[in-house]
Design an enzyme around this catalytic site. Structure first.
Site, PDB file in Angstrom:
ATOM      1  N   ARG A  72       0.852  -1.186   0.000  1.00  0.00           N
ATOM      2  CA  ARG A  72       0.000   0.000   0.000  1.00  0.00           C
ATOM      3  C   ARG A  72       0.889   1.238   0.000  1.00  0.00           C
ATOM      4  O   ARG A  72       2.058   1.187   0.346  1.00  0.00           O
ATOM      5  CB  ARG A  72      -0.927  -0.020   1.216  1.00  0.00           C
ATOM      6  N   THR A 105      -3.915   3.404  -6.017  1.00  0.00           N
ATOM      7  CA  THR A 105      -2.862   3.290  -7.038  1.00  0.00           C
ATOM      8  C   THR A 105      -3.191   4.155  -8.253  1.00  0.00           C
ATOM      9  O   THR A 105      -2.301   4.806  -8.832  1.00  0.00           O
ATOM     10  CB  THR A 105      -2.735   1.814  -7.478  1.00  0.00           C
ATOM     11  N   ASP A 127     -13.295  -5.703  -5.170  1.00  0.00           N
ATOM     12  CA  ASP A 127     -14.543  -5.058  -4.739  1.00  0.00           C
ATOM     13  C   ASP A 127     -15.420  -4.587  -5.896  1.00  0.00           C
ATOM     14  O   ASP A 127     -16.595  -4.287  -5.692  1.00  0.00           O
ATOM     15  CB  ASP A 127     -14.227  -3.852  -3.846  1.00  0.00           C
ATOM     16  N   MET A 169     -15.957  -9.367   1.907  1.00  0.00           N
ATOM     17  CA  MET A 169     -15.256  -8.083   1.765  1.00  0.00           C
ATOM     18  C   MET A 169     -16.137  -7.051   1.065  1.00  0.00           C
ATOM     19  O   MET A 169     -17.112  -7.404   0.394  1.00  0.00           O
ATOM     20  CB  MET A 169     -13.937  -8.262   1.044  1.00  0.00           C
ATOM     21  N   HIS A 272      -9.490 -12.682   3.777  1.00  0.00           N
ATOM     22  CA  HIS A 272      -8.570 -12.687   2.630  1.00  0.00           C
ATOM     23  C   HIS A 272      -8.621 -13.954   1.794  1.00  0.00           C
ATOM     24  O   HIS A 272      -7.981 -14.014   0.740  1.00  0.00           O
ATOM     25  CB  HIS A 272      -7.152 -12.406   3.113  1.00  0.00           C
ATOM     26  N   VAL A 273      -9.371 -14.957   2.268  1.00  0.00           N
ATOM     27  CA  VAL A 273      -9.517 -16.152   1.430  1.00  0.00           C
ATOM     28  C   VAL A 273     -10.162 -15.756   0.092  1.00  0.00           C
ATOM     29  O   VAL A 273      -9.922 -16.384  -0.944  1.00  0.00           O
ATOM     30  CB  VAL A 273     -10.330 -17.234   2.180  1.00  0.00           C
ATOM     31  N   ARG A 275      -9.412 -13.198  -1.612  1.00  0.00           N
ATOM     32  CA  ARG A 275      -8.418 -12.550  -2.476  1.00  0.00           C
ATOM     33  C   ARG A 275      -7.327 -13.497  -2.941  1.00  0.00           C
ATOM     34  O   ARG A 275      -6.542 -13.171  -3.825  1.00  0.00           O
ATOM     35  CB  ARG A 275      -7.775 -11.397  -1.708  1.00  0.00           C
TER      36      ARG A 275
HETATM   37  O1  F6P Z   1      -9.954  -3.155  -1.440  1.00  0.00           O
HETATM   38  C1  F6P Z   1      -9.875  -4.514  -1.472  1.00  0.00           C
HETATM   39  C2  F6P Z   1     -10.020  -5.105  -0.108  1.00  0.00           C
HETATM   40  O2  F6P Z   1      -9.945  -6.473  -0.328  1.00  0.00           O
HETATM   41  C3  F6P Z   1     -11.270  -4.710   0.689  1.00  0.00           C
HETATM   42  O3  F6P Z   1     -12.444  -5.348   0.317  1.00  0.00           O
HETATM   43  C4  F6P Z   1     -10.848  -5.002   2.102  1.00  0.00           C
HETATM   44  O4  F6P Z   1     -11.567  -4.242   3.005  1.00  0.00           O
HETATM   45  C5  F6P Z   1      -9.415  -4.627   2.082  1.00  0.00           C
HETATM   46  O5  F6P Z   1      -8.956  -4.766   0.758  1.00  0.00           O
HETATM   47  C6  F6P Z   1      -8.545  -5.405   3.033  1.00  0.00           C
HETATM   48  O6  F6P Z   1      -7.295  -4.838   3.036  1.00  0.00           O
HETATM   49  P1  F6P Z   1      -5.988  -5.408   3.745  1.00  0.00           P
HETATM   50  O7  F6P Z   1      -5.437  -6.474   2.866  1.00  0.00           O
HETATM   51  O8  F6P Z   1      -5.094  -4.253   3.866  1.00  0.00           O
HETATM   52  O9  F6P Z   1      -6.431  -5.989   5.057  1.00  0.00           O
END
Ligand code: F6P
EC number: 2.7.1.11
Length: 341
Positions: A72, A105, A127, A169, A272-273, A275
């Site tokens: 980030r 970004t 999202d 999320m 995060h699962v 993602r």
């Molecule tokens: O913006 C994408 C996202 O996956 C959101 O839905 C979620 O709130 C956030 O990132 C989580 O961020 P981090 O990985 O910093 O915990």
């Protein structure tokens, strides 16, 4: 030409597919050189980069995450990048930079572009809340993961006559909750766009039980919030400063429903699962198309823009449009789902 590429912000399934596509189009299609900066803009500022040839991107299409790493942004460092962007372009001898990322970004990309760096952005976020594109890659994968979770939770909920509250999320927009809730047939969906009344959820669950359906699954976006005063029982823990602390809306709602219904409720925080892991075919294709068009835009000198899906076509839109406002779930889409509270 020599093109720099980086991935910044939270990761997202499909990032590697963009990187691979950029390298293929640039190297094979145009005879370019590509370098990849590591860990987002940090790599650009600190000189951490590596050449990306065909071998470097071999086998990554189906891989989640990003081979370049991501981070980030720190505002100050970003300003540093904007102030020094001409020097940075000279230092790496790049003719263009392709940053792949979400709102933060793309805002950074716009700053660099305004400061004179030749930039072509590629949007990403699970999202799906970037207004300038109809879809972002990663979203389809996240919806698939959340849908599977809802399917699975239904069978265990039914076995134990429980209410399952699954938190997905979506801090500012409820697209994942809406679409996974619809696909999974969640009995209740709660979105950040509309404060929900807990009374209505309680009524819905009671009606289900009254007609013999002895379980319920509620899909709640992490950014959803109850209407003022509608959650009187689930108070958070009081921390040392006397503030109420909640570990997310999913936990809080499960406690509230269990108290009010007198039935067992369980929270499931997917986190995060959603993602991680391999991108769906849809996300791989969209990511690959974005990469291809980003390189073409570089060769046309079409800078200060980003790739976007418009209908079924890929368009180039000004970076400024990407960051003006978030794309939220409109009321018409909530109505179609029937179960948005
Ligand atoms: O913006 C994408 C996202 O996956 C959101 O839905 C979620 O709130 C956030 O990132 C989580 O961020 P981090 O990985 O910093 O915990």
């Amino acid at each position: 030409m020599r093109i720099g590429i980086l991935t910044a912000g939270g990761d997202c399934p499909g990032l590697n597919a963009v990187i691979r596509s950029v390298v293929h189009r640039a190297v094979v299609g145009h005879g370019d050189e590509v370098i990849g900066f590591e860990d987002g803009f940090k790599g650009l500022l600190d000189g951490h980069f590596r050449p990306l040839d065909l071998n470097a991107v071999s086998g990554i299409l189906a891989r989640g995450g990003t081979i370049l790493g991501s981070a980030r942004l720190e505002r100050d460092r970003l300003r540093e990048a904007a102030e020094n962007c001409e020097e940075l372009a000279r230092r790496y001898d790049i003719d263009a930079l392709i940053p792949i990322g979400g709102e933060g970004t793309l805002t950074a990309a716009r700053m660099l572009s305004d400061a004179g760096m030749p930039v072509v952005g590629v949007p990403k976020t699970i999202d799906n809340d970037i207004s300038a594109t109809d879809r972002t890659f990663g979203f389809d994968t996240a919806v698939g993961v959340a849908t599977e979770a809802i399917d699975r939770l239904k069978t265990t909920a039914e076995s134990h006559q429980r209410v399952m509250v699954v938190e997905v999320m979506g801090r500012h927009a409820g697209w994942i909750a809406l679409e996974s809730g619809m696909a999974g047939g969640a009995h209740g969906i709660c979105l950040p766009e509309r404060p929900f009344e807990v009374d209505d959820l309680v009524k819905m669950v009671e009606e289900r039980f009254a007609r013999g359906k002895k379980f319920a699954v509620i899909c709640v976006a992490e950014g959803a919030h109850p209407a003022e005063g509608s959650m009187p029982y689930a108070k958070g823990a009081i921390d040392q400063y006397g503030h109420e602390r909640f570990q997310g809306i999913g936990n809080r709602l499960a406690v509230e429903l269990e108290t009010r219904l007198g039935k067992e409720a369980r929270p499931v925080i997917l986190g995060h699962v959603q993602r991680g892991g391999t991108p769906t075919a849809y996300d791989r294709v969209l990511a690959t198309r974005f990469g291809w068009h980003a390189v073409e835009a570089v060769h046309r000198g079409d800078f200060g823009r980003m790739t976007a899906l418009r209908g079924t076509d890929i368009a180039m839109v000004p970076l400024a449009d990407a960051v003006t406002q978030l794309k939220r779930v409109p009321v018409a889409r909530m109505d179609e789902a029937e179960s948005v509270f």
